[in-house]
Enzyme design. Structure first.
Site, PDB file in Angstrom:
ATOM      1  N   ASP A   1       0.852  -1.171  -0.079  1.00 37.45           N
ATOM      2  CA  ASP A   1       0.065  -0.261   0.010  1.00 37.45           C
ATOM      3  C   ASP A   1       0.769   1.154  -0.029  1.00 37.45           C
ATOM      4  OD1 ASP A   1       1.029   0.121   2.506  1.00 37.45           O
ATOM      5  OD2 ASP A   1      -0.768  -0.123   3.528  1.00 37.45           O
TER       6      ASP A   1
ATOM      7  N   HIS B   1       3.409   1.949   2.080  1.00 35.55           N
ATOM      8  CA  HIS B   1       4.103   2.199   3.182  1.00 35.55           C
ATOM      9  C   HIS B   1       5.486   2.154   3.289  1.00 35.55           C
ATOM     10  CE1 HIS B   1       3.174  -1.863   5.198  1.00 35.55           C
ATOM     11  NE2 HIS B   1       4.526  -1.608   5.318  1.00 35.55           N
TER      12      HIS B   1
HETATM   13  C1  GLP Z   1       6.579  -4.199   6.907  1.00 37.50           C
HETATM   14  C2  GLP Z   1       7.682  -3.230   7.294  1.00 37.50           C
HETATM   15  C3  GLP Z   1       8.388  -2.506   6.605  1.00 37.50           C
HETATM   16  C4  GLP Z   1       8.568  -3.370   5.344  1.00 37.50           C
HETATM   17  C5  GLP Z   1       7.386  -3.679   4.774  1.00 37.50           C
HETATM   18  C6  GLP Z   1       7.688  -4.741   3.342  1.00 37.50           C
HETATM   19  O1  GLP Z   1       5.409  -4.046   7.292  1.00 37.50           O
HETATM   20  N1  GLP Z   1       7.186  -2.636   8.714  1.00 37.50           N
HETATM   21  O2  GLP Z   1       9.532  -2.033   7.051  1.00 37.50           O
HETATM   22  O3  GLP Z   1       9.587  -2.481   4.438  1.00 37.50           O
HETATM   23  O4  GLP Z   1       6.419  -4.307   5.499  1.00 37.50           O
HETATM   24  O5  GLP Z   1       8.020  -6.030   3.800  1.00 37.50           O
HETATM   25  P1  GLP Z   1       8.719  -7.102   2.874  1.00 37.50           P
HETATM   26  O6  GLP Z   1       9.966  -6.534   2.629  1.00 37.50           O
HETATM   27  O7  GLP Z   1       8.549  -8.095   3.524  1.00 37.50           O
HETATM   28  O8  GLP Z   1       7.778  -6.997   1.754  1.00 37.50           O
END
Ligand code: GLP
Length: 255
Positions: free
Chosen positions: A135, A137
């Site tokens: 999303d 973030h």
């Molecule tokens: C999580 C973390 C983030 C991370 C994101 C993506 O919720 N809080 O810091 O960058 O999600 O995660 P991933 O790299 O496992 O896709």
């Protein structure tokens, strides 16, 4: 922004180069570490350089981006433990100098303020590793987060709890509802940002990050205003980009 579209081993090399440069140049390097799957190839490459090439992280300190609220101290998914398993225990980084916001503090607001003060006291983050949520973030700054935000308590969106359920036995309800996260304003103060995204699930967020309008609807778009960002993408994460060929050409002519 520098955009690199390549296979994962090459992305890991470019990401690790950015960290290595800071480790070699600074007397007291300050690393910003992200959890999640995306940075793992960079951490594995740093571990390899530590083992095979004598790269040392012993003089560095590190700050985590975020932490769940309320997970028991020994819970394996506390980000403090996750980063221990994924990086700190595998290199010579001193665990005493790895800091995260305290998701078990009685006074969460005070814990956030203390964490901000620790970052400032260390002189700020030299290089911040980032992932991106589906999303848009970064850290846990969900859509709607203020661009000026500092470390604070945040409620996770349903989307993020679903995305992270894989770490909690597949049950989104088992994912804590709240977290502490560095704010977008905090992250923007790091001197250099390195964001990794792999897989098709990230394609929409990556398109917004690189080609969309800066908007709180996609928090990562604020990175367009940072002077030193490297975005590391595999083909799948780059698959939604209209400018992919342009980014590839830029890389060819500038390296
Ligand atoms: C999580 C973390 C983030 C991370 C994101 C993506 O919720 N809080 O810091 O960058 O999600 O995660 P991933 O790299 O496992 O896709």
């Amino acid at each position: 922004m520098r955009v690199v579209i390549a296979e994962v081993p090459e992305l890991a090399r470019v990401g690790a180069d950015a960290v290595e440069r800071v480790l070699r140049e600074k007397e007291h390097p300050v690393l910003g570490l992200a959890t999640g799957g995306s940075p793992l190839p960079v951490y594995a490459e740093l571990e390899r350089r530590h083992r095979e090439e004598g790269l040392s992280l012993a003089h560095a300190s590190a700050f985590l981006l975020d932490e769940y609220v309320g997970l028991p101290a020994d819970h394996p998914e506390r980000y403090r433990h996750v980063i221990g398993r994924e990086l700190v225990d595998r290199v010579d980084l001193d665990p005493e100098r790895v800091h995260g916001p305290d998701g078990l503090a009685e006074d969460l607001e005070a814990a956030c303020a203390a964490f901000e003060a620790q970052i400032q006291a260390a002189g700020g983050v030299d290089v911040q590793i980032l992932g991106i949520g589906t999303d848009g973030h970064i850290a846990f700054n969900e859509p709607g987060s203020s661009f000026a935000s500092r470390t604070r308590v945040m409620a996770l969106t349903r989307q993020t709890r679903e995305d992270n359920a894989r770490f909690f036995g597949g049950d989104p309800q088992a994912v804590p509802a709240r977290c502490l996260t560095q704010g977008l304003g905090t992250i923007m103060q790091a001197r250099q940002l390195v964001l990794l995204a792999t897989g098709e699930a990230k394609a929409a967020a990556v398109r917004e990050l690189l080609e969309g309008a800066v908007s709180v609807a996609w928090p990562a778009t604020i990175l367009q205003h940072h002077p030193d960002v490297t975005v590391l993408l595999d083909e799948a994460a780059a698959s939604g980009l209209r400018l992919a060929e342009h980014f590839r050409e830029l890389e060819r002519v500038s390296r």
